[in-house]
Design an enzyme around this catalytic site. Structure first.
Site, PDB file in Angstrom:
ATOM      1  N   ARG A 208       0.854  -1.182   0.000  1.00  0.00           N
ATOM      2  CA  ARG A 208       0.000   0.000   0.000  1.00  0.00           C
ATOM      3  C   ARG A 208       0.895   1.239   0.000  1.00  0.00           C
ATOM      4  NH1 ARG A 208      -2.058  -3.534   4.033  1.00  0.00           N
ATOM      5  NH2 ARG A 208      -4.158  -4.330   3.590  1.00  0.00           N
ATOM      6  N   LYS A 234      -1.827  -2.286   8.200  1.00  0.00           N
ATOM      7  CA  LYS A 234      -2.919  -1.799   9.038  1.00  0.00           C
ATOM      8  C   LYS A 234      -2.892  -2.483  10.400  1.00  0.00           C
ATOM      9  CE  LYS A 234      -6.118  -0.845   5.228  1.00  0.00           C
ATOM     10  NZ  LYS A 234      -7.450  -1.155   4.662  1.00  0.00           N
ATOM     11  N   HIS A 308      -2.747   2.029  -5.545  1.00  0.00           N
ATOM     12  CA  HIS A 308      -3.549   0.834  -5.294  1.00  0.00           C
ATOM     13  C   HIS A 308      -3.767   0.031  -6.574  1.00  0.00           C
ATOM     14  CE1 HIS A 308      -5.182  -0.735  -1.618  1.00  0.00           C
ATOM     15  NE2 HIS A 308      -6.211  -1.243  -2.270  1.00  0.00           N
ATOM     16  N   ARG A 311      -1.004  -2.303  -6.740  1.00  0.00           N
ATOM     17  CA  ARG A 311      -1.246  -3.404  -5.793  1.00  0.00           C
ATOM     18  C   ARG A 311      -2.198  -4.434  -6.421  1.00  0.00           C
ATOM     19  NH1 ARG A 311      -1.405  -4.754  -0.210  1.00  0.00           N
ATOM     20  NH2 ARG A 311      -3.470  -5.263   0.625  1.00  0.00           N
ATOM     21  N   HIS A 334      -4.190  -9.092   3.889  1.00  0.00           N
ATOM     22  CA  HIS A 334      -5.635  -8.958   4.085  1.00  0.00           C
ATOM     23  C   HIS A 334      -6.054  -9.626   5.390  1.00  0.00           C
ATOM     24  CE1 HIS A 334      -6.466  -8.467  -0.514  1.00  0.00           C
ATOM     25  NE2 HIS A 334      -6.223  -7.328   0.073  1.00  0.00           N
ATOM     26  N   TYR A 343      -9.973 -11.249  -6.274  1.00  0.00           N
ATOM     27  CA  TYR A 343      -8.966 -11.443  -7.309  1.00  0.00           C
ATOM     28  C   TYR A 343      -9.188 -12.739  -8.084  1.00  0.00           C
ATOM     29  CZ  TYR A 343      -6.552  -7.553  -5.156  1.00  0.00           C
ATOM     30  OH  TYR A 343      -6.244  -6.312  -4.672  1.00  0.00           O
TER      31      TYR A 343
END
Length: 361
Positions: A208, A234, A308, A311, A334, A343
């Site tokens: 990211r 995150k 992004h 990514r 994730h 995806y």
């Protein structure tokens, strides 16, 4: 590496911002009410079929305003000490104040918004309808509801159960085609070692923008045969991602140029510290990373290119090469396998190619 020093560190200004938003997080306890809420329901599961939730009526004018301010103060205290990302905290504060403003404009209809669970859920549900009617996206509405849910938990200590807006399942992410990806790589190489390394890392590690910006030199150990990137994601989650040969080569080239540049400019070196990316006045910001990507995209004939999308391209290449859900989830960081699953939804082009192959007669 024929680019000038100026080209090596262009697009290096901006404030750190980001798009990523969490729905929930931090301490979920609630102990602030300021004496304004008498009738609480700590947990909906404790209410049996024969129980009645008391509703206080006849509130004096201004009591909704006072209750909202007390709740906002408690909510602010929680945000100050929780582990949410800075961008999430900013978004939650904005949504909580937006709810306060809407509620004060509709105080006559929702005088019991801070009295008990029934009044609170009625008010928040009405606000949800208002947001949807105003054209807010489901994702924005759900972010707002997550913020107000925390507001009630840490203000009047009420646990709301308001239905979230339905978010349509996205199709296949918008990855670059092979030709577009190659054009981006060439454009980055022409801009100089720093930009070439930054783009190579985004395409080669799926980072990211914030993760890329936070990299220090020690986070990217590279040898003649291997290399990894330690990404700080995150929720303070850290993952280590192997780097492909193109990324290792460009990062090695940039590290040599970076060392020479900072040796010539001690003041800049003090500002940059151990940061991987050097801007004109110091360490490159998140906006600076985005500016580099946009500039490279413009040079490649892809105006508006964002980190992004690189990514998405990284994840799509992994899937095309045979990586499974769990592998891509781990590499992208994730939290949920559902996020990774998109995806594996075939794009319209892939479906058309499949039909052509299957029905070639």
């Amino acid at each position: 590496m024929t680019a000038s020093t100026d080209n090596k560190i262009n697009n290096g200004s901006g404030n750190e911002t980001g798009n990523q938003v969490d729905d929930r997080g931090g301490d979920q306890s609630g102990d602030h009410n300021g004496g304004l809420v008498d009738n609480r329901v700590a947990d909906r599961r404790e209410i049996g079929a024969g129980n009645v939730v008391a509703i206080r009526t006849g509130l004096k004018p201004g009591s909704v305003t006072a209750a909202a301010e007390v709740a906002l103060a408690a909510f602010g205290t929680h945000l100050d000490r929780c582990a949410l990302a800075a961008n999430t905290v900013t978004a939650y504060r904005r949504q909580a104040f937006a709810y306060r403003d809407w509620l004060l404009a509709h105080a006559a209809e929702h005088a019991d918004a801070f009295v008990d669970l029934v009044g609170a859920e009625a008010a928040v549900t009405a606000w949800r309808r208002h947001l949807l009617a105003a054209g807010a996206s489901p994702a924005t509405v759900n972010q707002a509801l997550a913020a107000v849910t925390l507001l009630y938990e840490h203000g009047p200590a009420l646990r709301l159960a308001v239905k979230r807006a339905r978010v349509p399942k996205p199709g296949a992410p918008d990855a670059l085609t092979r030709a577009q990806e190659n054009a981006v790589r060439r454009a980055a190489d022409r801009r100089g070692p720093r930009d070439a390394a930054l783009i190579a890392l985004l395409l080669g590690a799926g980072a990211r923008a914030e993760e890329c910006q936070r990299l220090s030199v020690d986070d990217v150990p590279i040898t003649a045969r291997s290399g990894t990137a330690r990404l700080h994601g995150k929720g303070d989650e850290v993952r280590t991602v192997p780097l492909p040969v193109p990324a290792r080569e460009r990062l090695t080239a940039w590290l040599l140029v970076r060392a020479e540049l900072l040796a010539m400019r001690p003041a800049l070196a003090d500002t940059v510290g151990d940061g991987m990316w050097v801007g004109q006045r110091g360490r490159l910001s998140v906006d600076g990373v985005t500016d580099v990507v946009r500039a490279v995209g413009k040079d490649a004939g892809l105006p508006g290119l964002r980190p992004h999308r690189l990514r998405h391209t990284y994840a799509t290449r992994l899937r095309e090469a045979g990586a499974d859900h769990a592998q891509i989830q781990a590499l992208l960081g994730h939290a949920s396998i559902e996020t990774t699953a998109r995806y594996f939804r075939a794009s319209a082009t892939e479906v058309a190619e499949l039909v052509d192959r299957a029905l070639d007669y």
